[in-house]
Design an enzyme around this catalytic site. Structure first.
Site, PDB file in Angstrom:
ATOM      1  N   GLN A  71      18.945 193.100   6.057  1.00  0.00           N
ATOM      2  CA  GLN A  71      20.313 192.551   6.053  1.00  0.00           C
ATOM      3  C   GLN A  71      20.291 191.026   5.847  1.00  0.00           C
ATOM      4  O   GLN A  71      21.142 190.304   6.377  1.00  0.00           O
ATOM      5  CB  GLN A  71      21.044 192.879   7.358  1.00  0.00           C
ATOM      6  CG  GLN A  71      21.477 194.335   7.478  1.00  0.00           C
ATOM      7  CD  GLN A  71      22.528 194.742   6.435  1.00  0.00           C
ATOM      8  OE1 GLN A  71      23.178 193.908   5.815  1.00  0.00           O
ATOM      9  NE2 GLN A  71      22.691 196.038   6.254  1.00  0.00           N
ATOM     10  N   SER A  72      19.359 190.524   5.066  1.00  0.00           N
ATOM     11  CA  SER A  72      19.189 189.076   4.926  1.00  0.00           C
ATOM     12  C   SER A  72      20.326 188.411   4.158  1.00  0.00           C
ATOM     13  O   SER A  72      20.619 188.774   3.008  1.00  0.00           O
ATOM     14  CB  SER A  72      17.860 188.811   4.202  1.00  0.00           C
ATOM     15  OG  SER A  72      17.780 187.464   3.789  1.00  0.00           O
ATOM     16  N   ASN A  73      20.942 187.427   4.775  1.00  0.00           N
ATOM     17  CA  ASN A  73      21.952 186.599   4.079  1.00  0.00           C
ATOM     18  C   ASN A  73      21.279 185.722   3.039  1.00  0.00           C
ATOM     19  O   ASN A  73      21.851 185.427   1.996  1.00  0.00           O
ATOM     20  CB  ASN A  73      22.674 185.685   5.069  1.00  0.00           C
ATOM     21  CG  ASN A  73      23.339 186.459   6.170  1.00  0.00           C
ATOM     22  OD1 ASN A  73      24.172 187.299   5.902  1.00  0.00           O
ATOM     23  ND2 ASN A  73      22.960 186.181   7.409  1.00  0.00           N
TER      24      ASN A  73
END
Ligand SMILES: *Cc1c(COP(=O)(O)O)cnc(C)c1O
Length: 319
Positions: A71-73
């Site tokens: 879920q890396s921004n």
């Protein structure tokens, strides 16, 4: 100053938070809206990528490679910048992939990333492998470290502090989530350049304070050195609070849930479960402990992350 491609929506606004300040009976609270930097839902990585992409372009790279959690921004904004400026992009991701893809991970696909999964402990080797394969295939890969946190990426927050110095009000404290350290290191260098005296307090997302302080102090010195300044930053000068790391990285607990609800319901500000929710929980905790003077002006620097709210694993806890 270093080469930069200007694509972020800057300067980001500062807004007063009167209803939140009243609810917490705390100091005067403001927010700086780096959740609105304009690149595919925005966030703090957008500022870093203005410098990283300029460097990639100057090196005639055609392929961006970076790594992060599923879920890396950072990965979402990197592939967004890649698609906008005509680079290919490979993301090395770790963690359990959601099926179907949701939140940032959905956007990784939608924005056109090539995705490689690996175990967290193998990320370094995998990055190396992907980079070498790119070269063997005749590509010109450009490697962006975790969180875009190197002296080039940190320039985004050097610049952000120069931007803040032109805005009102002048806070006594800046509170924000700190993890790979580029945001905090950049702020410290920019603060020193502009002669800004406010206290820059990072709420640690995952690291013990000692490790994060050492990392930020070194990165700040390296960033200053890359600007030709022989400046030291001691670990004591790096302000970090690690009392709010809760259940560990990306584990949303009661303090984060309370903070996310409170910011939403008092100010219509959307925080994320991993970073800003945790930093806001820290801010709330510090206010309740009487850490700030009531006459203080406190700026919560919103670093983005909103798309993670739409990851299924968090949704049922938030309704
Ligand atoms: C990456 C990230 C941070 C942490 O920034 P660092 O420069 O890695 O310390 C904070 N908030 C959000 C929303 C992020 O995506």
């Amino acid at each position: 100053m270093k080469p930069r491609i200007e694509f972020a929506h800057l300067p980001t606004k500062i807004e007063a938070l009167p209803r939140l300040s009243a609810a917490l009976q705390g100091p005067r609270l403001y927010v700086k809206r780096d959740d609105q930097t304009g690149l595919a839902f925005g966030g703090n990585k957008t500022r870093k990528l203005e410098y990283l992409l300029a460097e990639a372009r100057n090196q005639e790279a055609d392929l961006l490679i970076t790594a992060g959690a599923v879920q890396s921004n950072h990965c979402r904004q990197t592939v967004a910048a890649a698609s906008r400026f005509g680079f290919d992009c490979i993301l090395v991701l770790f963690g359990e992939p959601p099926d179907p893809p949701d939140g940032n991970h959905l956007l990784h696909y939608l924005l056109g990333a090539d995705i490689v999964f690996t175990e967290r402990e193998n990320v370094k080797d995998k990055l190396e492998e992907v980079f070498q394969k790119g070269q063997t295939d005749g590509r010109k890969p450009y490697l962006i470290p975790y969180g875009g946190s190197n002296p080039t990426g940190a320039m985004g927050y050097v610049n952000a502090m120069l931007e803040l110095a032109q805005q009102d009000p002048t806070p006594d404290w800046i509170i924000f989530p700190s993890s790979s350290g580029g945001t905090q290191a950049g702020m410290m260098v920019g603060g020193r350049i502009s002669g800004y005296t406010c206290k820059i307090l990072g709420i640690s997302v995952d690291e013990p304070a000692s490790a994060l302080k050492a990392n930020v102090a070194k990165l700040a010195a390296d960033t200053a050195a890359s600007l030709g300044k022989d400046w030291k930053f001691t670990e004591d000068e790096v302000l970090v609070n690690d009392d709010y790391t809760g259940g560990g990285y990306a584990v949303m607990g009661e303090p984060e849930i309370e903070a996310i609800r409170l910011f939403a319901q008092k100010e219509a500000l959307l925080l994320d479960p991993v970073y800003t929710g945790r930093a806001a929980a820290g801010l709330i905790g510090l206010i309740r402990k009487g850490f700030f003077d009531t006459s203080d002006t406190v700026l919560f620097w919103h670093t983005g992350g909103g798309p993670a709210l739409f990851a299924n694993k968090y949704q049922e806890k938030l309704v």
